[in-house]
Design a protein around this motif. Structure first.
Motif, PDB file in Angstrom:
ATOM      1  N   GLY A 124       0.823  -1.200   0.000  1.00  0.00           N
ATOM      2  CA  GLY A 124       0.000   0.000   0.000  1.00  0.00           C
ATOM      3  C   GLY A 124       0.859   1.254   0.000  1.00  0.00           C
ATOM      4  O   GLY A 124       0.570   2.231  -0.712  1.00  0.00           O
ATOM      5  N   LEU A 180       2.329   1.626  -3.510  1.00  0.00           N
ATOM      6  CA  LEU A 180       1.375   2.253  -4.428  1.00  0.00           C
ATOM      7  C   LEU A 180       1.318   3.750  -4.203  1.00  0.00           C
ATOM      8  O   LEU A 180       1.283   4.542  -5.160  1.00  0.00           O
ATOM      9  CB  LEU A 180      -0.017   1.634  -4.239  1.00  0.00           C
ATOM     10  CG  LEU A 180      -0.178   0.171  -4.649  1.00  0.00           C
ATOM     11  CD1 LEU A 180      -1.559  -0.336  -4.268  1.00  0.00           C
ATOM     12  CD2 LEU A 180       0.053   0.007  -6.156  1.00  0.00           C
ATOM     13  N   GLY A 181       1.307   4.181  -2.933  1.00  0.00           N
ATOM     14  CA  GLY A 181       1.305   5.605  -2.637  1.00  0.00           C
ATOM     15  C   GLY A 181       2.581   6.291  -3.083  1.00  0.00           C
ATOM     16  O   GLY A 181       2.547   7.426  -3.567  1.00  0.00           O
ATOM     17  N   ALA A 211      -0.306   6.472  -6.568  1.00  0.00           N
ATOM     18  CA  ALA A 211      -1.687   5.982  -6.529  1.00  0.00           C
ATOM     19  C   ALA A 211      -2.454   6.663  -5.402  1.00  0.00           C
ATOM     20  O   ALA A 211      -1.954   6.780  -4.285  1.00  0.00           O
ATOM     21  CB  ALA A 211      -1.702   4.468  -6.327  1.00  0.00           C
ATOM     22  N   SER A 247      -5.335   7.280  -2.473  1.00  0.00           N
ATOM     23  CA  SER A 247      -5.852   6.420  -1.420  1.00  0.00           C
ATOM     24  C   SER A 247      -7.256   5.923  -1.729  1.00  0.00           C
ATOM     25  O   SER A 247      -7.596   4.767  -1.467  1.00  0.00           O
ATOM     26  CB  SER A 247      -5.857   7.163  -0.082  1.00  0.00           C
ATOM     27  OG  SER A 247      -6.495   6.415   0.916  1.00  0.00           O
ATOM     28  N   GLY A 248      -8.099   6.797  -2.305  1.00  0.00           N
ATOM     29  CA  GLY A 248      -9.496   6.453  -2.492  1.00  0.00           C
ATOM     30  C   GLY A 248     -10.277   6.726  -1.221  1.00  0.00           C
ATOM     31  O   GLY A 248      -9.727   7.177  -0.216  1.00  0.00           O
ATOM     32  N   SER A 279      -8.761   1.393   2.921  1.00  0.00           N
ATOM     33  CA  SER A 279      -9.058   2.191   1.733  1.00  0.00           C
ATOM     34  C   SER A 279      -8.765   1.284   0.547  1.00  0.00           C
ATOM     35  O   SER A 279      -8.117   0.233   0.708  1.00  0.00           O
ATOM     36  CB  SER A 279      -8.179   3.451   1.680  1.00  0.00           C
ATOM     37  OG  SER A 279      -6.818   3.103   1.475  1.00  0.00           O
ATOM     38  N   ARG A 305      -6.616   1.573  -1.782  1.00  0.00           N
ATOM     39  CA  ARG A 305      -5.167   1.412  -1.929  1.00  0.00           C
ATOM     40  C   ARG A 305      -4.592   0.521  -0.838  1.00  0.00           C
ATOM     41  O   ARG A 305      -3.766  -0.368  -1.097  1.00  0.00           O
ATOM     42  CB  ARG A 305      -4.482   2.782  -1.894  1.00  0.00           C
ATOM     43  CG  ARG A 305      -2.958   2.723  -2.079  1.00  0.00           C
ATOM     44  CD  ARG A 305      -2.364   4.118  -2.073  1.00  0.00           C
ATOM     45  NE  ARG A 305      -2.512   4.762  -0.768  1.00  0.00           N
ATOM     46  CZ  ARG A 305      -2.311   6.067  -0.551  1.00  0.00           C
ATOM     47  NH1 ARG A 305      -1.964   6.855  -1.563  1.00  0.00           N
ATOM     48  NH2 ARG A 305      -2.450   6.574   0.649  1.00  0.00           N
ATOM     49  N   HIS A 306      -5.022   0.738   0.382  1.00  0.00           N
ATOM     50  CA  HIS A 306      -4.516  -0.044   1.504  1.00  0.00           C
ATOM     51  C   HIS A 306      -4.917  -1.506   1.385  1.00  0.00           C
ATOM     52  O   HIS A 306      -4.095  -2.414   1.579  1.00  0.00           O
ATOM     53  CB  HIS A 306      -5.045   0.551   2.813  1.00  0.00           C
ATOM     54  CG  HIS A 306      -4.678  -0.244   4.030  1.00  0.00           C
ATOM     55  ND1 HIS A 306      -5.586  -1.048   4.688  1.00  0.00           N
ATOM     56  CD2 HIS A 306      -3.511  -0.368   4.712  1.00  0.00           C
ATOM     57  CE1 HIS A 306      -4.996  -1.630   5.721  1.00  0.00           C
ATOM     58  NE2 HIS A 306      -3.743  -1.239   5.754  1.00  0.00           N
ATOM     59  N   GLY A 354      -3.069  -3.219  -1.421  1.00  0.00           N
ATOM     60  CA  GLY A 354      -1.687  -3.470  -1.023  1.00  0.00           C
ATOM     61  C   GLY A 354      -1.578  -4.635  -0.065  1.00  0.00           C
ATOM     62  O   GLY A 354      -0.646  -5.450  -0.162  1.00  0.00           O
ATOM     63  N   ARG A 365      -1.357   6.086   7.924  1.00  0.00           N
ATOM     64  CA  ARG A 365      -1.006   5.658   6.577  1.00  0.00           C
ATOM     65  C   ARG A 365      -0.235   6.743   5.834  1.00  0.00           C
ATOM     66  O   ARG A 365       0.754   6.462   5.165  1.00  0.00           O
ATOM     67  CB  ARG A 365      -2.274   5.283   5.795  1.00  0.00           C
ATOM     68  CG  ARG A 365      -2.998   4.060   6.316  1.00  0.00           C
ATOM     69  CD  ARG A 365      -2.104   2.851   6.370  1.00  0.00           C
ATOM     70  NE  ARG A 365      -1.540   2.529   5.050  1.00  0.00           N
ATOM     71  CZ  ARG A 365      -0.594   1.618   4.860  1.00  0.00           C
ATOM     72  NH1 ARG A 365      -0.087   0.943   5.887  1.00  0.00           N
ATOM     73  NH2 ARG A 365      -0.146   1.361   3.654  1.00  0.00           N
TER      74      ARG A 365
END
Length: 261
Positions: free
Chosen positions: A147, A150-151, A155, A157-158, A170, A172-173, A176, A234
Motif C-alpha cells: 500500500g 502504491l502511494g 496511486a 488512497s481512495g 481504503s 489502496r490499503h 496493497g 497511513r
C-alpha cells in the motif's frame, strides 16, 4: 506455484476472521495527542460512506468485545512479559521480508539494506527473531508494505472504508495488503498449512493483547478517532515520517500525530 497462490488466499481469508477489533486498538496505540505543525501535508482521503462504515464499525466492535478481546486478555494474564515480548519480536521479524521487497519496489536502497540486516541479525543472533538484537545494532524497523509502494508511485488512497473483520482501510490499503499476502515473497512461505493458520492466530491474539493498554488513548467519538488515526498513520508511513494534518478534525477535536513504532 498455483498451489502456493491458493494456499496464501486460504490462509488470508481464514485469518481475517481473527482480525476482529484489532484495527481499533492499533489505531489508538499509534496515535499521539499532539497538534500537527502548520504547513504539514494534508490527508486527502474522504469518507463518503460514513453511514455504512459506522454500521460495520459497530459490528466489528461487538465481535471484538465478545470474541477477540476476552481471548487477548486471558493471553495477557497468563503469558510472562519476556515470552510475550519474544513472540511479538518473532512475528515482527517475519515482516522484514515484506519490508525488504517493498523497499526495493520503492527504490529505497538504504531501507532495503536495513530490512535485510534486521532479518539477518535477528534470525541468526536473536534466536529466530525472539530477541530484537538488530535495534541494539542501531537498525530500527522501517515498515514498508505494498500500500505504501502504491502511494509512493502516486496511486491515490481512495475513499475511507471500514471493512467487516478487517477494520479501517481504503482501496489502496486493501489492495496493497492482498498483494503483500498473495504475491510478494514472505517468510511465511516456510510455514506449511495448517500450521501457518495456527501461527497467524497466535500472532493476532498477541498483537491484540499488546494493544489493550492503548485503549485508554481513545476519546470522544470512537469511530472518528479511529478514522483519523488510521488515515494519518497511513500518510505518515507513505511520506516516511512527514507529519500530516487531519481534515476531519473540528474545533472540538484534537489533532493527532502518529509516530512510527
Amino acid at each position: 506455484m498455483r498451489q502456493l497462490f491458493f494456499r496464501r488466499w486460504y490462509v488470508f481469508l481464514l485469518s481475517t476472521a481473527l482480525l476482529v477489533g484489532l484495527p481499533v486498538g492499533q489505531a489508538s496505540a499509534q496515535a499521539m495527542q499532539e497538534p500537527a505543525p502548520e504547513g504539514a501535508a494534508e490527508v486527502r482521503a474522504s469518507d463518503p460512506y460514513e453511514g455504512w462504515n459506522r454500521k460495520v464499525f459497530r459490528f466489528n466492535e461487538t465481535l471484538d468485545r465478545w470474541v477477540l478481546k476476552p481471548v487477548a486478555q486471558t493471553y495477557r494474564t497468563v503469558t510472562p512479559n519476556i515470552i510475550d515480548r519474544g513472540i511479538t519480536n518473532f512475528f515482527n521479524n517475519l515482516q522484514e521480508i515484506r519490508n525488504l521487497a517493498n523497499s526495493l519496489l520503492q527504490l529505497k536502497g538504504e531501507s532495503a539494506v536495513v530490512a535485510a540486516g534486521r532479518f539477518t541479525y535477528n534470525t541468526v543472533f536473536g534466536l529466530a527473531g525472539f530477541f530484537d538484537v538488530a535495534t541494539a545494532f542501531e537498525l530500527p524497523e522501517r515498515p514498508e508494505d505494498f500500500g505504501q509502494t502504491l502511494g509512493y508511485w502516486g496511486a491515490g488512497s481512495g475513499p475511507y472504508l471500514m471493512l467487516p473483520l478487517l477494520g479501517p482501510s481504503s482501496p489502496r490499503h486493501f489492495g496493497g495488503m492482498v498483494t503483500d499476502i498473495v504475491v510478494l515473497p514472505s517468510a511465511w512461505d516456510a510455514v506449511e498449512s495448517p500450521t501457518d493458520l495456527y501461527a497467524r492466530g497466535v500472532q493476532i491474539v498477541d498483537k491484540r493483547a499488546d494493544l489493550i493498554p492503548a485503549e485508554s488513548f481513545i476519546s470522544g467519538d470512537t469511530y472518528i478517532f479511529v478514522r483519523n488515526a488510521f488515515l494519518q498513520r497511513r500518510e505518515y508511513l507513505i511520506k516516511d515520517g512527514e507529519m500530516v494534518e487531519d481534515p476531519f478534525s473540528s474545533g472540538n477535536d484534537e489533532d493527532l500525530m502518529l509516530e512510527d513504532f
